[in-house]
Write a protein that holds these residues in place. Sequence first.
Motif, PDB file in Angstrom:
ATOM      1  N   SER A 117      44.785 -34.446 -23.680  1.00 25.88           N
ATOM      2  CA  SER A 117      44.351 -34.914 -25.002  1.00 25.88           C
ATOM      3  C   SER A 117      43.425 -33.915 -25.690  1.00 25.88           C
ATOM      4  CB  SER A 117      43.660 -36.277 -24.873  1.00 25.88           C
ATOM      5  OG  SER A 117      42.493 -36.155 -24.088  1.00 25.88           O
ATOM      6  N   SER A 118      43.304 -32.724 -25.147  1.00 24.18           N
ATOM      7  CA  SER A 118      42.459 -31.681 -25.739  1.00 24.18           C
ATOM      8  C   SER A 118      42.981 -31.291 -27.122  1.00 24.18           C
ATOM      9  CB  SER A 118      42.461 -30.443 -24.839  1.00 24.18           C
ATOM     10  OG  SER A 118      41.828 -29.357 -25.487  1.00 24.18           O
ATOM     11  N   PRO A 119      42.097 -30.939 -28.045  1.00 25.68           N
ATOM     12  CA  PRO A 119      42.561 -30.459 -29.347  1.00 25.68           C
ATOM     13  C   PRO A 119      43.164 -29.047 -29.275  1.00 25.68           C
ATOM     14  CG  PRO A 119      40.159 -30.469 -29.252  1.00 25.68           C
ATOM     15  CD  PRO A 119      40.650 -31.092 -27.988  1.00 25.68           C
ATOM     16  N   ASP A 120      42.982 -28.378 -28.147  1.00 24.14           N
ATOM     17  CA  ASP A 120      43.452 -26.996 -27.989  1.00 24.14           C
ATOM     18  C   ASP A 120      44.863 -26.968 -27.402  1.00 24.14           C
ATOM     19  OD1 ASP A 120      43.941 -24.361 -27.069  1.00 24.14           O
ATOM     20  OD2 ASP A 120      41.804 -24.011 -26.798  1.00 24.14           O
ATOM     21  N   PRO A 121      45.838 -26.392 -28.135  1.00 24.52           N
ATOM     22  CA  PRO A 121      47.213 -26.362 -27.625  1.00 24.52           C
ATOM     23  C   PRO A 121      47.384 -25.538 -26.332  1.00 24.52           C
ATOM     24  CG  PRO A 121      47.043 -25.090 -29.653  1.00 24.52           C
ATOM     25  CD  PRO A 121      45.733 -25.771 -29.459  1.00 24.52           C
ATOM     26  N   ILE A 122      46.557 -24.546 -26.109  1.00 27.21           N
ATOM     27  CA  ILE A 122      46.661 -23.767 -24.874  1.00 27.21           C
ATOM     28  C   ILE A 122      46.220 -24.615 -23.687  1.00 27.21           C
ATOM     29  CG2 ILE A 122      45.877 -21.705 -23.636  1.00 27.21           C
ATOM     30  CD1 ILE A 122      47.840 -21.150 -25.966  1.00 27.21           C
ATOM     31  N   VAL A 123      45.181 -25.411 -23.858  1.00 32.69           N
ATOM     32  CA  VAL A 123      44.736 -26.315 -22.794  1.00 32.69           C
ATOM     33  C   VAL A 123      45.838 -27.328 -22.491  1.00 32.69           C
ATOM     34  CG1 VAL A 123      43.031 -28.065 -22.128  1.00 32.69           C
ATOM     35  CG2 VAL A 123      42.296 -26.017 -23.364  1.00 32.69           C
ATOM     36  N   ARG A 124      46.440 -27.892 -23.538  1.00 35.21           N
ATOM     37  CA  ARG A 124      47.522 -28.866 -23.333  1.00 35.21           C
ATOM     38  C   ARG A 124      48.735 -28.209 -22.682  1.00 35.21           C
ATOM     39  NH1 ARG A 124      46.088 -29.967 -28.561  1.00 35.21           N
ATOM     40  NH2 ARG A 124      48.140 -29.456 -29.399  1.00 35.21           N
ATOM     41  N   THR A 125      48.986 -26.942 -23.001  1.00 38.15           N
ATOM     42  CA  THR A 125      50.080 -26.197 -22.372  1.00 38.15           C
ATOM     43  C   THR A 125      49.829 -26.065 -20.879  1.00 38.15           C
ATOM     44  OG1 THR A 125      50.619 -24.988 -24.381  1.00 38.15           O
ATOM     45  CG2 THR A 125      51.258 -23.962 -22.311  1.00 38.15           C
ATOM     46  N   LEU A 126      48.604 -25.747 -20.509  1.00 38.51           N
ATOM     47  CA  LEU A 126      48.260 -25.661 -19.084  1.00 38.51           C
ATOM     48  C   LEU A 126      48.475 -27.016 -18.409  1.00 38.51           C
ATOM     49  CD1 LEU A 126      45.042 -23.452 -19.348  1.00 38.51           C
ATOM     50  CD2 LEU A 126      47.292 -22.744 -18.497  1.00 38.51           C
ATOM     51  N   GLY A 127      48.196 -28.082 -19.138  1.00 36.93           N
ATOM     52  CA  GLY A 127      48.429 -29.425 -18.619  1.00 36.93           C
ATOM     53  C   GLY A 127      49.902 -29.717 -18.355  1.00 36.93           C
ATOM     54  N   MET A 128      50.788 -29.116 -19.133  1.00 33.84           N
ATOM     55  CA  MET A 128      52.233 -29.296 -18.919  1.00 33.84           C
ATOM     56  C   MET A 128      52.682 -28.677 -17.596  1.00 33.84           C
ATOM     57  SD  MET A 128      53.442 -31.047 -21.362  1.00 33.84           S
ATOM     58  CE  MET A 128      52.026 -31.840 -22.075  1.00 33.84           C
ATOM     59  N   LEU A 129      51.972 -27.661 -17.136  1.00 36.96           N
ATOM     60  CA  LEU A 129      52.325 -26.979 -15.886  1.00 36.96           C
ATOM     61  C   LEU A 129      51.617 -27.579 -14.679  1.00 36.96           C
ATOM     62  CD1 LEU A 129      52.019 -23.320 -17.228  1.00 36.96           C
ATOM     63  CD2 LEU A 129      54.108 -24.668 -16.970  1.00 36.96           C
ATOM     64  N   ASP A 130      50.694 -28.459 -14.918  1.00 42.35           N
ATOM     65  CA  ASP A 130      49.813 -29.002 -13.890  1.00 42.35           C
ATOM     66  C   ASP A 130      50.512 -30.048 -13.020  1.00 42.35           C
ATOM     67  OD1 ASP A 130      47.654 -30.545 -12.586  1.00 42.35           O
ATOM     68  OD2 ASP A 130      46.327 -29.455 -13.939  1.00 42.35           O
ATOM     69  N   LYS A 131      50.314 -29.935 -11.724  1.00 42.54           N
ATOM     70  CA  LYS A 131      50.924 -30.898 -10.801  1.00 42.54           C
ATOM     71  C   LYS A 131      50.350 -32.302 -10.969  1.00 42.54           C
ATOM     72  CE  LYS A 131      47.883 -29.452  -7.027  1.00 42.54           C
ATOM     73  NZ  LYS A 131      47.856 -28.710  -5.774  1.00 42.54           N
ATOM     74  N   ARG A 132      49.169 -32.414 -11.578  1.00 42.83           N
ATOM     75  CA  ARG A 132      48.581 -33.734 -11.817  1.00 42.83           C
ATOM     76  C   ARG A 132      49.289 -34.474 -12.943  1.00 42.83           C
ATOM     77  NH1 ARG A 132      42.586 -31.976 -12.905  1.00 42.83           N
ATOM     78  NH2 ARG A 132      43.770 -30.403 -14.033  1.00 42.83           N
ATOM     79  N   THR A 133      50.084 -33.757 -13.720  1.00 44.29           N
ATOM     80  CA  THR A 133      50.931 -34.392 -14.733  1.00 44.29           C
ATOM     81  C   THR A 133      52.238 -34.746 -14.034  1.00 44.29           C
ATOM     82  OG1 THR A 133      49.960 -32.977 -16.435  1.00 44.29           O
ATOM     83  CG2 THR A 133      51.993 -34.121 -17.009  1.00 44.29           C
ATOM     84  N   GLY A 134      52.325 -35.993 -13.629  1.00 46.83           N
ATOM     85  CA  GLY A 134      53.476 -36.433 -12.849  1.00 46.83           C
ATOM     86  C   GLY A 134      54.717 -36.705 -13.682  1.00 46.83           C
TER      87      GLY A 134
END
Length: 166
Positions: A117-134
């Motif tokens: 939910s970060s306003p930063d698209p790069i942070v959200r992009t990292l979230g797309m690669l994150d294993k915690r995003t099931g």
Amino acid sequence: MIQKWSKQKKQLTNFMCESLKNRVVFQVTSYRKAHDQMGRVYVMIDKKNALSMCSLKTMSETYIRQKNLWASGKEQNIEQIQELAIAQANDAGYFSKYHFWYALEEYFSNSIDQTLSSPDPIVRTLGMLDKRTGKRRLLKMKQQIQDEHDIVKYFYQLRIKAEGLN
């Protein structure tokens, strides 16, 4: 305090989902002869450049946008013009190496909910690669992803395909 890139890269790799761990590589380069060691961050997928965050290109693009905003006369405050020009450059996909460092710092210090939910698209992009995003969360995001920054959409689709959810 900023960690060395080798430690950050290892930490980033540890957070990466298994389906993309051997396909996605982050590379950082610096122009050593430049007074401030500007450079680039590359995100490679299957040995092909998927995202390049170049400080020089971003500065150039931001400058052009600042000049256009100033000439338009709509914004008179220099600080507002700078902020708006940076936002416009980011919206167009221009990000600097320094932007990546700030995004990485935010990413490492946040929960996965805060990351996505970060306003930063790069942070959200990292979230797309994150294993915690099931997988379930990825599927639930299908509708809201339509309103996302193009970079976030791209990495969402990459993850969906890698997980076999398409």
